[in-house]
Design a protein around this motif. Structure first.
Motif, PDB file in Angstrom:
ATOM      1  N   SER A  35      27.194  23.143   2.260  1.00 34.21           N
ATOM      2  CA  SER A  35      26.110  23.215   1.336  1.00 34.21           C
ATOM      3  C   SER A  35      26.886  22.179   0.637  1.00 34.21           C
ATOM      4  N   TRP A  70      24.678  18.929  -0.882  1.00 37.48           N
ATOM      5  CA  TRP A  70      23.540  18.281  -1.657  1.00 37.48           C
ATOM      6  C   TRP A  70      24.676  18.216  -3.348  1.00 37.48           C
ATOM      7  N   ILE A  78      19.206  25.430   1.709  1.00 40.76           N
ATOM      8  CA  ILE A  78      18.882  24.825   0.459  1.00 40.76           C
ATOM      9  C   ILE A  78      18.321  23.781   0.041  1.00 40.76           C
ATOM     10  N   LEU A  93      14.689  25.495  -0.068  1.00 40.35           N
ATOM     11  CA  LEU A  93      14.543  25.663  -1.392  1.00 40.35           C
ATOM     12  C   LEU A  93      14.147  24.971  -2.446  1.00 40.35           C
ATOM     13  N   GLY A  94      15.102  23.652  -2.477  1.00 41.37           N
ATOM     14  CA  GLY A  94      15.204  23.085  -3.394  1.00 41.37           C
ATOM     15  C   GLY A  94      14.112  22.333  -3.947  1.00 41.37           C
ATOM     16  N   GLU A  95      13.252  21.964  -2.698  1.00 41.84           N
ATOM     17  CA  GLU A  95      11.771  21.513  -2.845  1.00 41.84           C
ATOM     18  C   GLU A  95      11.352  22.138  -3.417  1.00 41.84           C
ATOM     19  N   HIS A  96      11.267  23.779  -3.902  1.00 40.74           N
ATOM     20  CA  HIS A  96      10.223  24.057  -4.465  1.00 40.74           C
ATOM     21  C   HIS A  96      11.184  24.557  -5.680  1.00 40.74           C
ATOM     22  N   PHE A  97      11.828  25.357  -5.450  1.00 40.90           N
ATOM     23  CA  PHE A  97      12.446  25.715  -7.059  1.00 40.90           C
ATOM     24  C   PHE A  97      13.707  24.754  -7.827  1.00 40.90           C
ATOM     25  N   ILE A 101      17.300  22.008  -7.241  1.00 41.83           N
ATOM     26  CA  ILE A 101      18.475  22.308  -6.557  1.00 41.83           C
ATOM     27  C   ILE A 101      19.646  23.273  -7.035  1.00 41.83           C
ATOM     28  N   ASN A 139      18.788  26.048  -8.207  1.00 39.78           N
ATOM     29  CA  ASN A 139      18.099  27.228  -8.434  1.00 39.78           C
ATOM     30  C   ASN A 139      18.585  28.172  -6.921  1.00 39.78           C
ATOM     31  N   ALA A 140      18.190  26.653  -5.631  1.00 36.47           N
ATOM     32  CA  ALA A 140      18.041  26.777  -4.296  1.00 36.47           C
ATOM     33  C   ALA A 140      20.159  27.165  -4.646  1.00 36.47           C
ATOM     34  N   VAL A 186      21.484  30.923  -4.243  1.00 39.04           N
ATOM     35  CA  VAL A 186      21.611  31.787  -2.595  1.00 39.04           C
ATOM     36  C   VAL A 186      23.333  31.653  -2.241  1.00 39.04           C
TER      37      VAL A 186
END
Length: 411
Positions: free
Chosen positions: A249, A253, A376, A379-383, A385, A387-388, A391
Motif C-alpha cells: 500500500s 499510495w 486501499i 476505501l480511500g475513495e469513500h472515506f 486516503i 482514513n483508509a 486498516v
C-alpha cells in the motif's frame, strides 16, 4: 544471544555456498530490475497508446492477473521441472513479456499486445517470486546465518537500477521498445548464467539423472498443497499478510497520501516515498545480524510496534518533520516480516516439506501485495486516503500478535 535454528552443519563447501547465495542475490536483483524498467516507462507507453487513466489501470490489471496466475502455478512448475530450471524459464518469460510491451507500446501501438505482454510479464515475476524465495531459504539454512532480508534488499537494488536506467533511456530519447528489448536480453542471459551456480536438489523437483527414481509429479504437487493444513504456517502467513499489505500500500499510495491527505505538493510526495524506500532497504541490509542476535519473534514484535507507531504518526501528524519520522518508522516496521516469514516457513527438518511451506507463505505475502493497494484505493475513495490507511494499523498490529509462530525450532 539467540543462535539461529537454521545454523545447520553445511553440507557443501563454503565456496559453493557463496556462489549459490550470490546467484540468488542476482535473481532477486533481476526481478527488481524488470519491474522498475516497465513501470518507469509507463508514462511514455500511456502517451503512445493515448490511454486514459482508467485505461492505464486496466492494462496494469492484466499484469496483476498474470502475477496471481504465476503465484498459483509456481508449485506446479517446481513439481514438474524443479526450482532451478523453473527460475530460468519464468524469467525468460518475463523477458518475452517485456519485448511485447515495448513493441506494442511504441512500435505498432497495440493495446492487446501490451496487455498480452503484461500477462506474460506478471506470470513470470509471480512465479519467480516464489521460486527465488524457496531457493533463498534453502541457501540461508546451509549458510547458517540470516541472509533473506539482504536478498530482498537486492530486489530493491534492482528497482533502483531499473529506474535509473529508464530515466537515462528517457533522457537520451531511446525508444521504449529498444530500452525494454535491451533489458530483456540482459534478463535472459543473466538468469541462464546465474542458475548454473544453483545446486541441483531433488527435493525441489530438480532431476539430476533422467533415470533417477522419484515420486510422480502429481504426488509431489499433492504433498505441496497439504501444507496448507498447518495452523502454524497459516499464522506465519498472517504475519506476512499484515506487513506485505502495509508495504504494498505504501508503494502505491504513500506519495498520493502526502499530496491529497496532507496537502503537500507532488515533489514532497515523491521525496517522502524516496524516504520510505531508503528506510525499508536499509533495514533489510542491516536486519540479518539483529535477527541472529535477538531472534525472529523479538524482531517481528519490535517491527510491529515500530511500524504501528510510524504509520500513526504519518496519518495523524501535521508537522513535516513528524511526517518524515513516521515514514521512516513505517518503512522500518514492515521491512523484515516477509524475509523472516520465509525463513520461519522453511524451518522444518524435511526439505521437500520446507519448499512447499515457503511456496505457500510466499503466495500469501505476494497476494497481499496485489490485493492491498486496490482495497486501499476503494476505501480511500469513500472515506479519504488517510482514513483508509487505518486498516494498515490493524493489520500490522495483528502481525505482531502472530509473531510467536515464527519462533526458531531447534534441530
Amino acid at each position: 544471544m539467540t543462535t539461529p535454528s537454521h545454523a545447520a552443519q553445511p553440507t557443501r563447501a563454503r565456496r559453493e555456498l557463496t556462489a549459490w547465495r550470490n546467484a540468488i542475490f542476482a535473481i532477486f536483483f533481476l526481478s527488481g530490475l524488470s519491474l522498475a524498467s516497465w513501470v518507469a516507462r509507463l508514462p511514455a507507453i500511456r502517451d503512445d497508446l493515448h490511454l486514459s487513466t482508467q485505461g492505464v489501470g486496466l492494462i496494469i490489471l492484466t499484469g496483476s492477473i498474470g502475477s496471481i496466475l504465476g503465484l498459483i502455478a509456481a508449485p506446479w512448475l517446481m513439481a514438474r521441472i524443479g526450482a532451478r530450471h523453473g527460475m530460468s524459464a519464468v524469467l525468460v518469460t518475463v523477458a518475452v513479456g517485456l519485448v511485447f510491451v515495448g513493441v506494442g507500446g511504441s512500435v505498432i501501438s497495440s493495446v492487446p499486445l501490451v496487455a498480452a505482454g503484461l500477462v506474460l510479464f506478471g506470470f513470470g515475476n509471480g512465479a519467480v517470486d516464489v521460486m527465488m524465495n524457496v531457493e533463498g531459504a534453502e541457501a540461508e539454512r546451509e549458510l547458517g546465518k540470516t541472509v533473506m532480508p539482504l536478498m530482498h534488499a537486492f530486489f530493491s537494488f534492482g528497482t533502483v537500477a531499473g529506474a535509473g536506467l529508464a530515466a537515462a533511456a528517457s533522457a537520451i530519447a531511446l525508444p521504449v521498445w529498444a530500452h525494454l528489448s535491451v533489458i530483456s536480453l540482459v534478463l535472459a542471459i543473466a538468469v541462464v548464467v546465474a542458475v548454473r551456480f544453483v545446486p541441483v536438489r531433488e527435493e525441489l523437483g530438480d532431476d539430476p539423472h533422467d533415470d533417477a527414481p522419484r515420486d510422480p509429479w502429481t504426488v509431489r504437487i499433492k504433498r505441496s498443497l497439504s501444507v496448507w493444513a498447518d495452523a502454524r504456517l497459516l499464522l506465519i502467513g498472517v504475519v506476512m499478510l499484515g506487513m506485505s499489505f502495509a508495504e504494498g500500500s505504501a508503494n502505491d499510495w504513500l506519495a498520493l497520501a502526502v499530496v491529497d491527505g496532507h496537502g503537500y505538493d507532488e515533489t514532497t510526495g515523491a521525496a517522502m516515498f524516496t524516504v520510505f524506500t531508503i528506510a525499508i532497504t536499509g533495514a533489510r541490509v542491516l536486519g540479518g545480524r539483529f535477527i541472529d542476535r535477538f531472534g525472529r519473534v523479538a524482531m517481528l514484535r519490535s517491527m510491529s510496534i515500530i511500524g504501528v507507531a510510524g504509520l500513526a504518526l504519518f496519518i495523524f501528524a501535521s508537522e513535516p518533520w513528524l511526517l518524515i519520522v513516521g515514514t521512516v518508522l513505517w518503512g522500518i516496521g514492515c521491512s523484515l516480516a516477509f524475509p523472516v516469514g520465509m525463513s520461519a516457513a522453511a524451518d522444518v527438518p524435511d526439505r521437500a516439506d520446507a519448499a512447499a511451506r515457503v511456496s505457500a507463505v510466499a503466495m500469501i505475502g505476494y497476494c497481499a501485495f496485489l490485493v492491498g493497494p486496490p482495497l486501499i484505493g476503494f476505501l480511500g475513495e469513500h472515506f479519504g486516503i488517510l482514513n483508509a490507511m487505518l486498516v494498515l494499523l490493524g493489520l500490522m498490529a495483528l502481525a505482531g500478535l502472530a509473531a510467536p509462530a515464527a519462533r526458531e525450532r531447534s534441530r
